[in-house]
Write a protein that holds these residues in place. Sequence first.
Motif, PDB file in Angstrom:
ATOM      1  N   LYS A  57       0.835  -1.204   0.000  1.00 22.27           N
ATOM      2  CA  LYS A  57       0.000   0.000   0.000  1.00 22.27           C
ATOM      3  C   LYS A  57       0.873   1.258   0.000  1.00 22.27           C
ATOM      4  CE  LYS A  57      -2.231  -1.399   3.664  1.00 22.27           C
ATOM      5  NZ  LYS A  57      -3.159  -1.449   4.813  1.00 22.27           N
ATOM      6  N   SER A  58       1.904   1.260   0.848  1.00 20.38           N
ATOM      7  CA  SER A  58       2.799   2.409   0.910  1.00 20.38           C
ATOM      8  C   SER A  58       3.570   2.569  -0.392  1.00 20.38           C
ATOM      9  CB  SER A  58       3.777   2.245   2.080  1.00 20.38           C
ATOM     10  OG  SER A  58       3.080   2.220   3.308  1.00 20.38           O
ATOM     11  N   MET A  59       3.926   1.462  -1.011  1.00 19.57           N
ATOM     12  CA  MET A  59       4.607   1.499  -2.301  1.00 19.57           C
ATOM     13  C   MET A  59       3.695   2.120  -3.361  1.00 19.57           C
ATOM     14  SD  MET A  59       6.014  -1.785  -4.426  1.00 19.57           S
ATOM     15  CE  MET A  59       6.988  -1.616  -5.930  1.00 19.57           C
ATOM     16  N   GLU A  60       2.444   1.686  -3.385  1.00 14.05           N
ATOM     17  CA  GLU A  60       1.477   2.183  -4.362  1.00 14.05           C
ATOM     18  C   GLU A  60       1.264   3.682  -4.217  1.00 14.05           C
ATOM     19  OE1 GLU A  60      -1.569   2.419  -7.251  1.00 14.05           O
ATOM     20  OE2 GLU A  60      -0.178   0.777  -6.866  1.00 14.05           O
ATOM     21  N   TYR A  61       1.014   4.131  -2.991  1.00 15.10           N
ATOM     22  CA  TYR A  61       0.711   5.544  -2.782  1.00 15.10           C
ATOM     23  C   TYR A  61       1.952   6.404  -2.991  1.00 15.10           C
ATOM     24  CZ  TYR A  61      -3.239   3.290  -0.408  1.00 15.10           C
ATOM     25  OH  TYR A  61      -4.302   2.494  -0.095  1.00 15.10           O
ATOM     26  N   GLY A  62       3.115   5.928  -2.536  1.00 11.38           N
ATOM     27  CA  GLY A  62       4.350   6.694  -2.685  1.00 11.38           C
ATOM     28  C   GLY A  62       4.710   6.961  -4.126  1.00 11.38           C
ATOM     29  N   CYS A  63       4.413   6.001  -5.001  1.00  9.48           N
ATOM     30  CA  CYS A  63       4.738   6.164  -6.422  1.00  9.48           C
ATOM     31  C   CYS A  63       3.939   7.287  -7.077  1.00  9.48           C
ATOM     32  CB  CYS A  63       4.504   4.851  -7.172  1.00  9.48           C
ATOM     33  SG  CYS A  63       5.792   3.608  -6.886  1.00  9.48           S
ATOM     34  N   GLN A  64       2.819   7.678  -6.459  1.00  4.97           N
ATOM     35  CA  GLN A  64       2.011   8.752  -7.035  1.00  4.97           C
ATOM     36  C   GLN A  64       2.744  10.095  -7.008  1.00  4.97           C
ATOM     37  OE1 GLN A  64      -0.819   7.543  -8.447  1.00  4.97           O
ATOM     38  NE2 GLN A  64      -0.054   5.628  -7.591  1.00  4.97           N
ATOM     39  N   ALA A  65       3.770  10.203  -6.149  1.00  7.73           N
ATOM     40  CA  ALA A  65       4.532  11.451  -6.051  1.00  7.73           C
ATOM     41  C   ALA A  65       5.806  11.406  -6.889  1.00  7.73           C
ATOM     42  CB  ALA A  65       4.891  11.710  -4.593  1.00  7.73           C
ATOM     43  N   LEU A  66       6.003  10.333  -7.641  1.00  8.29           N
ATOM     44  CA  LEU A  66       7.266  10.057  -8.316  1.00  8.29           C
ATOM     45  C   LEU A  66       7.127  10.243  -9.826  1.00  8.29           C
ATOM     46  CD1 LEU A  66      10.109   8.990  -7.514  1.00  8.29           C
ATOM     47  CD2 LEU A  66       9.234   6.683  -7.931  1.00  8.29           C
ATOM     48  N   ARG A  67       8.141  10.860 -10.433  1.00  7.25           N
ATOM     49  CA  ARG A  67       8.141  10.996 -11.888  1.00  7.25           C
ATOM     50  C   ARG A  67       8.430   9.640 -12.533  1.00  7.25           C
ATOM     51  NH1 ARG A  67      13.078  10.269 -13.926  1.00  7.25           N
ATOM     52  NH2 ARG A  67      14.931  10.841 -12.724  1.00  7.25           N
ATOM     53  N   GLU A  68       8.027   9.506 -13.779  1.00  4.13           N
ATOM     54  CA  GLU A  68       8.302   8.287 -14.538  1.00  4.13           C
ATOM     55  C   GLU A  68       9.807   8.013 -14.541  1.00  4.13           C
ATOM     56  OE1 GLU A  68       6.705   5.132 -17.017  1.00  4.13           O
ATOM     57  OE2 GLU A  68       5.608   6.859 -16.242  1.00  4.13           O
ATOM     58  N   GLY A  69      10.207   6.806 -14.169  1.00  2.92           N
ATOM     59  CA  GLY A  69      11.614   6.449 -14.131  1.00  2.92           C
ATOM     60  C   GLY A  69      12.344   6.914 -12.891  1.00  2.92           C
ATOM     61  N   GLY A  70      11.633   7.562 -11.955  1.00  6.55           N
ATOM     62  CA  GLY A  70      12.245   8.030 -10.719  1.00  6.55           C
ATOM     63  C   GLY A  70      12.562   6.892  -9.771  1.00  6.55           C
ATOM     64  N   VAL A  71      13.131   7.250  -8.618  1.00  4.05           N
ATOM     65  CA  VAL A  71      13.594   6.252  -7.651  1.00  4.05           C
ATOM     66  C   VAL A  71      12.715   6.290  -6.401  1.00  4.05           C
ATOM     67  CG1 VAL A  71      15.519   5.460  -6.222  1.00  4.05           C
ATOM     68  CG2 VAL A  71      15.961   6.447  -8.493  1.00  4.05           C
ATOM     69  N   LEU A  72      12.211   5.137  -6.013  1.00  8.30           N
ATOM     70  CA  LEU A  72      11.446   4.986  -4.773  1.00  8.30           C
ATOM     71  C   LEU A  72      12.273   4.175  -3.792  1.00  8.30           C
ATOM     72  CD1 LEU A  72       8.445   5.353  -3.499  1.00  8.30           C
ATOM     73  CD2 LEU A  72       8.286   2.905  -3.933  1.00  8.30           C
ATOM     74  N   VAL A  73      12.486   4.714  -2.595  1.00  7.62           N
ATOM     75  CA  VAL A  73      13.103   3.965  -1.503  1.00  7.62           C
ATOM     76  C   VAL A  73      11.988   3.604  -0.532  1.00  7.62           C
ATOM     77  CG1 VAL A  73      14.689   4.034   0.445  1.00  7.62           C
ATOM     78  CG2 VAL A  73      15.355   5.055  -1.743  1.00  7.62           C
ATOM     79  N   LEU A  74      11.732   2.316  -0.383  1.00  9.75           N
ATOM     80  CA  LEU A  74      10.650   1.826   0.479  1.00  9.75           C
ATOM     81  C   LEU A  74      11.234   1.165   1.708  1.00  9.75           C
ATOM     82  CD1 LEU A  74       7.625   1.215   0.966  1.00  9.75           C
ATOM     83  CD2 LEU A  74       7.931  -0.884  -0.379  1.00  9.75           C
ATOM     84  N   LEU A  75      10.862   1.667   2.888  1.00  8.07           N
ATOM     85  CA  LEU A  75      11.308   1.101   4.162  1.00  8.07           C
ATOM     86  C   LEU A  75      10.219   0.187   4.689  1.00  8.07           C
ATOM     87  CD1 LEU A  75      12.686   4.386   5.798  1.00  8.07           C
ATOM     88  CD2 LEU A  75      13.921   2.734   4.392  1.00  8.07           C
ATOM     89  N   ALA A  76      10.449  -1.127   4.614  1.00  2.00           N
ATOM     90  CA  ALA A  76       9.437  -2.110   5.015  1.00  2.00           C
ATOM     91  C   ALA A  76      10.136  -3.351   5.543  1.00  2.00           C
ATOM     92  CB  ALA A  76       8.541  -2.459   3.838  1.00  2.00           C
ATOM     93  N   GLU A  77      10.152  -3.522   6.834  1.00  2.00           N
ATOM     94  CA  GLU A  77      10.915  -4.624   7.441  1.00  2.00           C
ATOM     95  C   GLU A  77      10.473  -5.999   6.941  1.00  2.00           C
ATOM     96  OE1 GLU A  77      12.344  -5.887  11.900  1.00  2.00           O
ATOM     97  OE2 GLU A  77      10.199  -5.610  11.540  1.00  2.00           O
ATOM     98  N   CYS A  78       9.159  -6.249   6.892  1.00  2.00           N
ATOM     99  CA  CYS A  78       8.608  -7.529   6.413  1.00  2.00           C
ATOM    100  C   CYS A  78       9.109  -8.702   7.246  1.00  2.00           C
ATOM    101  CB  CYS A  78       8.941  -7.741   4.935  1.00  2.00           C
ATOM    102  SG  CYS A  78       8.380  -6.436   3.837  1.00  2.00           S
TER     103      CYS A  78
END
Length: 418
Positions: A296-317
């Motif tokens: 869910k956090s990955m999905e929503y976070g990508c909405q603020a990201l330009r095409e080809g941009g970098v997402l750093v996701l902190l998720a212990e799992c």
Amino acid sequence: MLLKYGDTAFDCGVVKGLSEVIRAEVSEPATGPEPLVSAALDACEEHLALFQRGERVVIVTSDITRYTGSEIYLPLLVERLKRAGIKESDIEIVIALGIHRKQTDAEHKKIAGALYGRIRITDHDCDDPGKLVYLGKTGNGVGVEINRRITEADRVILTGTIGFHYFAGFSGGRKAILPGVASRQACMASHFAVLNPGEGNGKNLRATTGNLEGNPVHQAMDEACALVSPDFIFNTVLSPDKRIVAAFAGDWREAFAAGCRYYAEHFTCRLAASADLVVVSCGGFPKDINFIQAHKSMEYGCQALREGGVLVLLAECRDGYGNATFFDWFRHRELPEFEAALRRHYEINGQTAYSTLYKAQRYRVILVSSLPPEEVQTMGMSPAASLDEALAKAATMLPRDYTAYVIPEGGTVLPVIS
């Protein structure tokens, strides 16, 4: 400022190019949750006036994976029912498991609060045909089979919490019926509506976060709920730290719509432009307990990201993926092949895996987690053991004067580019 990760945290002060910290605009009431709940229940007086002594009442509520504040509002709701002449012995709580596992006694106690041991509690079973009743079909062909306890009750009350949902638009409201107390087949069929008709046509663009209009998944859920026609609903809205900040009750469509409007207003963050880098935390444990929750956090976070941009996701799992078959879907490395397999044998967790691969190929995702690095790579992402390591990797992928956003509670706030 710290970004939560499991039971620990990383210092986000090391993020260069930081343009904005994205947060929900919501404040907790000074009076506590009980007055909010009582005020919302006041809106149900005209519905409760129709209840009669001797009628059997079923209250549908969420399981332990969907915290709603039920231990607070269920006792207050039952007190209102008793004032209307309904005996406790005529009230039953049905846990809307959907396709989830049964709950333990300890989990029932957490859900019911002070009602535990006084009110009968039953877990829904999506796989027992003897406990299901067929009610009809939705307009897009979903056969609706519902828990028999619901259909045999004189009165039905739906409870839950409203939040964003990445392809049903919003959680809460009608979801207490489908998928909450529906058959496995109905759950799968309603979620399958996320795909456009015809192989290779991909996901329906209206089946997306925060949208109900023209959303085929929402429509199937709404029509299934109409077949039950519940007497009223009670839905909460929670802050990022899971405290009740608002409550909506009354007609099942009107109260849900009002709750969705409130949630969209307070949990949407409008931005002038997308960024080159987005660093997003799920909010720590239990929000990052497994990857399916972290998605869910990955999905929503990508909405603020330009095409080809970098997402750093902190998720212990710490509990892995959250489903035994989730990782198996990544044997499909290309989206067309993956989509074809999903259409042949649809699974809800397969849909989440498909969505993960879609984003991993559209953006460059660096996952800080405890998952095996080689499995992270199989999912199309780059593994990292810490925020520092992730940012060092990101720096090699970014322009010199890059822009960045930080999202501390990624599962609750939706960035929208104006």
